[in-house]
Design an enzyme around this catalytic site. Structure first.
Site, PDB file in Angstrom:
ATOM      1  N   ARG A 158      73.666  31.842  20.425  1.00  0.00           N
ATOM      2  CA  ARG A 158      74.466  32.417  21.524  1.00  0.00           C
ATOM      3  C   ARG A 158      75.872  31.822  21.472  1.00  0.00           C
ATOM      4  O   ARG A 158      76.090  30.711  21.959  1.00  0.00           O
ATOM      5  CB  ARG A 158      73.849  32.051  22.877  1.00  0.00           C
ATOM      6  CG  ARG A 158      72.554  32.757  23.221  1.00  0.00           C
ATOM      7  CD  ARG A 158      72.119  32.350  24.636  1.00  0.00           C
ATOM      8  NE  ARG A 158      71.069  33.205  25.153  1.00  0.00           N
ATOM      9  CZ  ARG A 158      69.772  32.887  25.116  1.00  0.00           C
ATOM     10  NH1 ARG A 158      69.372  31.756  24.593  1.00  0.00           N
ATOM     11  NH2 ARG A 158      68.878  33.717  25.632  1.00  0.00           N
ATOM     12  N   ASN A 167      64.995  39.202  28.128  1.00  0.00           N
ATOM     13  CA  ASN A 167      65.562  38.694  29.386  1.00  0.00           C
ATOM     14  C   ASN A 167      66.316  39.812  30.089  1.00  0.00           C
ATOM     15  O   ASN A 167      66.208  40.001  31.305  1.00  0.00           O
ATOM     16  CB  ASN A 167      66.524  37.534  29.120  1.00  0.00           C
ATOM     17  CG  ASN A 167      65.855  36.405  28.383  1.00  0.00           C
ATOM     18  OD1 ASN A 167      64.628  36.308  28.408  1.00  0.00           O
ATOM     19  ND2 ASN A 167      66.619  35.566  27.724  1.00  0.00           N
ATOM     20  N   ASP A 168      67.094  40.550  29.294  1.00  0.00           N
ATOM     21  CA  ASP A 168      67.821  41.665  29.884  1.00  0.00           C
ATOM     22  C   ASP A 168      66.966  42.925  29.965  1.00  0.00           C
ATOM     23  O   ASP A 168      67.033  43.661  30.950  1.00  0.00           O
ATOM     24  CB  ASP A 168      69.092  41.946  29.080  1.00  0.00           C
ATOM     25  CG  ASP A 168      70.182  40.960  29.459  1.00  0.00           C
ATOM     26  OD1 ASP A 168      70.388  40.759  30.668  1.00  0.00           O
ATOM     27  OD2 ASP A 168      70.804  40.376  28.562  1.00  0.00           O
ATOM     28  N   ARG A 184      74.922  35.817  17.161  1.00  0.00           N
ATOM     29  CA  ARG A 184      75.160  36.925  18.101  1.00  0.00           C
ATOM     30  C   ARG A 184      76.614  36.885  18.541  1.00  0.00           C
ATOM     31  O   ARG A 184      77.123  35.833  18.925  1.00  0.00           O
ATOM     32  CB  ARG A 184      74.259  36.798  19.325  1.00  0.00           C
ATOM     33  CG  ARG A 184      74.551  37.937  20.310  1.00  0.00           C
ATOM     34  CD  ARG A 184      73.696  37.896  21.517  1.00  0.00           C
ATOM     35  NE  ARG A 184      74.065  36.832  22.416  1.00  0.00           N
ATOM     36  CZ  ARG A 184      73.398  36.564  23.530  1.00  0.00           C
ATOM     37  NH1 ARG A 184      72.315  37.270  23.827  1.00  0.00           N
ATOM     38  NH2 ARG A 184      73.782  35.612  24.327  1.00  0.00           N
ATOM     39  N   ARG A 227      67.974  39.244  37.027  1.00  0.00           N
ATOM     40  CA  ARG A 227      67.266  38.099  36.430  1.00  0.00           C
ATOM     41  C   ARG A 227      67.637  36.765  37.057  1.00  0.00           C
ATOM     42  O   ARG A 227      66.952  35.768  36.843  1.00  0.00           O
ATOM     43  CB  ARG A 227      67.514  38.061  34.919  1.00  0.00           C
ATOM     44  CG  ARG A 227      68.935  37.801  34.534  1.00  0.00           C
ATOM     45  CD  ARG A 227      69.194  38.110  33.069  1.00  0.00           C
ATOM     46  NE  ARG A 227      69.133  36.946  32.214  1.00  0.00           N
ATOM     47  CZ  ARG A 227      69.513  36.933  30.947  1.00  0.00           C
ATOM     48  NH1 ARG A 227      69.976  38.032  30.380  1.00  0.00           N
ATOM     49  NH2 ARG A 227      69.431  35.849  30.232  1.00  0.00           N
ATOM     50  N   GLU A 275      68.056  45.525  24.267  1.00  0.00           N
ATOM     51  CA  GLU A 275      67.887  44.888  25.571  1.00  0.00           C
ATOM     52  C   GLU A 275      68.309  45.801  26.720  1.00  0.00           C
ATOM     53  O   GLU A 275      68.275  45.416  27.879  1.00  0.00           O
ATOM     54  CB  GLU A 275      68.639  43.560  25.629  1.00  0.00           C
ATOM     55  CG  GLU A 275      70.092  43.606  25.230  1.00  0.00           C
ATOM     56  CD  GLU A 275      70.757  42.224  25.237  1.00  0.00           C
ATOM     57  OE1 GLU A 275      70.182  41.258  25.771  1.00  0.00           O
ATOM     58  OE2 GLU A 275      71.886  42.125  24.719  1.00  0.00           O
ATOM     59  N   CYS A 305      63.918  37.700  20.826  1.00  0.00           N
ATOM     60  CA  CYS A 305      64.589  36.437  21.101  1.00  0.00           C
ATOM     61  C   CYS A 305      64.706  36.158  22.597  1.00  0.00           C
ATOM     62  O   CYS A 305      65.303  35.164  22.999  1.00  0.00           O
ATOM     63  CB  CYS A 305      65.961  36.391  20.434  1.00  0.00           C
ATOM     64  SG  CYS A 305      67.048  37.700  20.996  1.00  0.00           S
ATOM     65  N   HIS A 350      70.986  32.083  32.794  1.00  0.00           N
ATOM     66  CA  HIS A 350      71.448  31.260  31.672  1.00  0.00           C
ATOM     67  C   HIS A 350      71.413  29.779  31.992  1.00  0.00           C
ATOM     68  O   HIS A 350      71.356  28.939  31.105  1.00  0.00           O
ATOM     69  CB  HIS A 350      72.803  31.750  31.169  1.00  0.00           C
ATOM     70  CG  HIS A 350      72.656  32.995  30.367  1.00  0.00           C
ATOM     71  ND1 HIS A 350      72.772  34.243  30.912  1.00  0.00           N
ATOM     72  CD2 HIS A 350      72.283  33.173  29.069  1.00  0.00           C
ATOM     73  CE1 HIS A 350      72.514  35.144  29.974  1.00  0.00           C
ATOM     74  NE2 HIS A 350      72.221  34.524  28.854  1.00  0.00           N
TER      75      HIS A 350
HETATM   76  C1  PEP Z   1      67.977  38.484  26.226  1.00  0.00           C
HETATM   77  O1  PEP Z   1      68.587  39.201  27.003  1.00  0.00           O
HETATM   78  O2  PEP Z   1      66.731  38.474  26.127  1.00  0.00           O
HETATM   79  C2  PEP Z   1      68.699  37.533  25.373  1.00  0.00           C
HETATM   80  C3  PEP Z   1      68.072  36.852  24.440  1.00  0.00           C
HETATM   81  O3  PEP Z   1      70.032  37.367  25.593  1.00  0.00           O
HETATM   82  P1  PEP Z   1      70.628  36.551  26.834  1.00  0.00           P
HETATM   83  O4  PEP Z   1      69.500  35.811  27.494  1.00  0.00           O
HETATM   84  O5  PEP Z   1      71.657  35.631  26.308  1.00  0.00           O
HETATM   85  O6  PEP Z   1      71.193  37.619  27.698  1.00  0.00           O
HETATM   86 MG    MG Z   2      70.691  39.480  26.800  1.00  0.00          MG
END
Ligand code: PEP
Ligand code: MG
Length: 576
Positions: A298, A456-457, A334, A467, A433, A504, A191
């Site tokens: 977010r 991302n997750d 979200r 990650r 995710e 996303c 993040h």
């Molecule tokens: C993701 O996991 O791809 C996502 C968009 O949420 P975050 O990056 O906030 O976990």
């Molecule tokens: Mg996520």
């Protein structure tokens, strides 16, 4: 000149002087003093102790106001170190005996103390080593007359070099002072990296040992697109980077020329290009970059850098603002996604061995309906001011979706009882995710209004790669065939159920992979705002038949490397 390679976290190039954050290694010279100097040296020591005490009390007050009393209490231990008679007397008696400068004597005594504490078996006493170290550094800094350093003290357009920077510190950065940052640890989709992108600060992370290779004031080039950091470049390198900056500006202008046009392929397929935001005040920038909606808001950043939780009214005002600013375009809010690498001191989430697999996001919200429903009510109330949708993070199966929807019903009922208006038909989406959600996407699709793929997750969970860990960052691969297969099956399941599917995660903003995603049938891309013009340009340069062919061919490849190479080549052809 040295060139270093780390993980490219946020694109762009910056050149500037290095500012080392949180690295307080002092060079303490050993100097002989005369007998007559001793009183002045003792006085210097006493003044340093008083100054340090003042600083700690001030810091304690600030932390107490910003984060709460409990957090501020850690400084009580620091104050105790300052009052440690044994330490003070040892410094003074050695000063008299050895006739050496007080900074040197103090640093020697400090080393001895830390050594003794490190040897102790008792865990509690061992932990005090950090306190002694911290206070000791402060005293030493005051003895040497050095400036205190913190992110808030950064002046000019500096390149921040730090061991690590937390997402909340990144959120507090002033972009006018921070030209780029480089850290020892971290991963591409941590993040911290995501925040850097939204602030448009080039960043290279996971560059192990960088804090010991760069000195304050060194001239540093940060190429956040390639993950390259150059320290004290020669004139030729500096010139070539300055030229590159000019070229990049030319390319950016080309992309910007289409930013307000639709993302439609040459043969007529239109997709939506939305923006990811973390704060309401990013909306103007998102609009300026040509977004067609907010695909991911977010909301957890709203809770950061403050001691209490935002009230329902504060939530409502924030969502209302975003809804109104974007109306009639959609805004996907979200619900709270904390845990993992985002911690909120208000909620006292206990320490976990594997926070990304732990008490995070919807799991936390279902366990704390008070916190969750407060947010849901605020979103519902704001839904009358624009085109708001809501979305749950980290859903792992349909039961969680049902439980969350049950609480949503309760929130609606509470509003009804209080005569408050809301959009009863608000769309409710699911972030896909977690691999189990991806595998059961057909089941989830029956009860969700839309999907948004959180790559991302999804990547970290499906490839078993943290990650935010630079050690395994080489395995974190959005082009991995497993990821492409999961993405394809989610899109197919959504379309079978006649619901739209967005993405996303950061993968949606990787131009070469975006071509494949387009070919797989993705309906919406949600990205950091500054990538929007480039993606629109790209989509307008390709036709759907081509993209579908790319997707078919990419799906047959065996490794992420092959997919990456293949898609880069196709991208070059399309943009030729
Ligand atoms: C993701 O996991 O791809 C996502 C968009 O949420 P975050 O990056 O906030 O976990
Ligand atoms: Mg996520």
């Amino acid at each position: 000149m040295i060139q270093l390679k780390g993980i490219a976290a946020a694109g762009g190039i910056s050149i500037g002087p290095a500012y080392l954050l949180g690295k307080e290694e002092f060079v303490v010279l050993r100097e002989t003093i005369s007998w007559a100097d001793i009183p002045a040296q003792i006085q210097l020591f006493e003044e340093a102790l008083i100054q340090t005490r003042r600083e700690i009390i001030e810091l304690q007050k600030r932390i107490s106001a910003d984060m709460g009393q409990q957090e501020a209490q850690i400084f009580d231990a620091h104050l105790l170190v300052l009052e440690d008679r044994m330490l003070i007397e040892e410094v003074i008696s050695r000063l008299k005996k050895e006739q050496l400068n007080v900074a040197y004597i103090f640093s020697e005594v400090l080393k001895k103390y830390i050594g003794v504490f490190l040897e102790i078996e008792d865990e509690y006493l061992k932990e005090r080593t950090a306190d002694i170290n911290d206070v000791g550094k402060r005293i030493l800094r005051n003895l040497l007359g050095k400036e205190k350093k913190g992110l808030e003290d950064v002046k000019g357009r500096a390149i921040i070099i730090a061991h690590d920077i937390s997402p909340s510190d990144t959120a507090a950065m002033h972009t006018k002072n921070v030209a780029a940052f480089v850290t020892d640890i971290g991963g591409k989709t941590s993040h911290t990296a995501i925040m850097a992108k939204s602030l448009e600060i080039p960043a290279v992370v996971g560059l192990e040992g960088v804090t010991s290779k760069i000195s304050p004031g060194d001239t540093v080039i940060v190429d956040g697109t390639l993950g390259v950091v150059i320290v004290n470049p020669d004139q030729e390198t500096l010139n070539s980077y300055q030229q590159k900056l000019e070229q990049l500006k030319g390319i950016a202008d080309k992309f910007l020329s289409v930013k307000d046009l639709a993302a439609v392929t040459a043969d007529g397929r239109t997709v939506l290009i939305n923006a990811n935001i973390e704060f309401p005040d990013e909306v103007p920038s998102a609009r300026l970059h040509g977004c067609q909606g907010i695909g991911l808001y977010r909301t957890e950043f709203f809770y950061m850098n403050r001691k209490d939780s935002p009230s329902e009214e504060e939530h409502y005002q924030a969502y209302k603002y975003v809804a109104e600013e974007m109306s009639p375009h959609p805004v996907v809010v979200r619900t709270l996604d904390i845990g993992g690498d985002k911690f909120l001191s208000q909620f006292k989430i206990p320490y976990e061995m594997q926070p990304f697999l732990g008490w995070r996001a919807i799991r936390f919200c279902l366990a704390r309906p008070d916190i969750f429903k407060l947010q849901l009510r605020a979103i519902l109330r704001a839904s009358v001011h624009g085109n708001l949708k809501l979305m749950y993070p980290m859903i792992s199966g349909v039961e969680e979706l049902r439980q969350a929807n049950q609480l949503l019903q309760e929130a609606k009922e509470e509003l009804r009882q209080n005569g408050m208006a809301f959009n009863d038909k608000i769309e409710v989406g699911v972030m896909v995710e977690v691999p189990s959600a991806a595998m059961t996407a057909d089941i989830l699709a029956r009860e969700a209004h839309f999907f948004s793929i959180g790559t991302n997750d999804l990547i970290q969970y499906s490839l078993a790669v943290d990650r935010s860990n630079e050690k395994v960052a080489y395995l974190y691969d959005p082009a991995h065939p497993a990821v492409l297969r999961l993405v394809k099956s989610i899109i197919d399941a959504a379309h079978q159920a006649k619901i739209k599917v967005a993405m996303c995660g950061e993968m949606a903003g990787e131009p070469s992979l975006a071509l494949i995603l387009l070919g797989l049938g993705l309906d919406e891309f949600s990205l950091p705002p500054q990538v929007i013009p480039e993606l629109k340009y790209l989509i307008r340069s390709v036709n759907m038949k081509q993209a579908q062919q790319f997707a078919v061919e990419a799906m047959q490849l065996a490794t992420g490397k092959e997919v990456e190479e293949y898609s880069q080549n196709r991208l070059a052809e399309v943009l030729k």
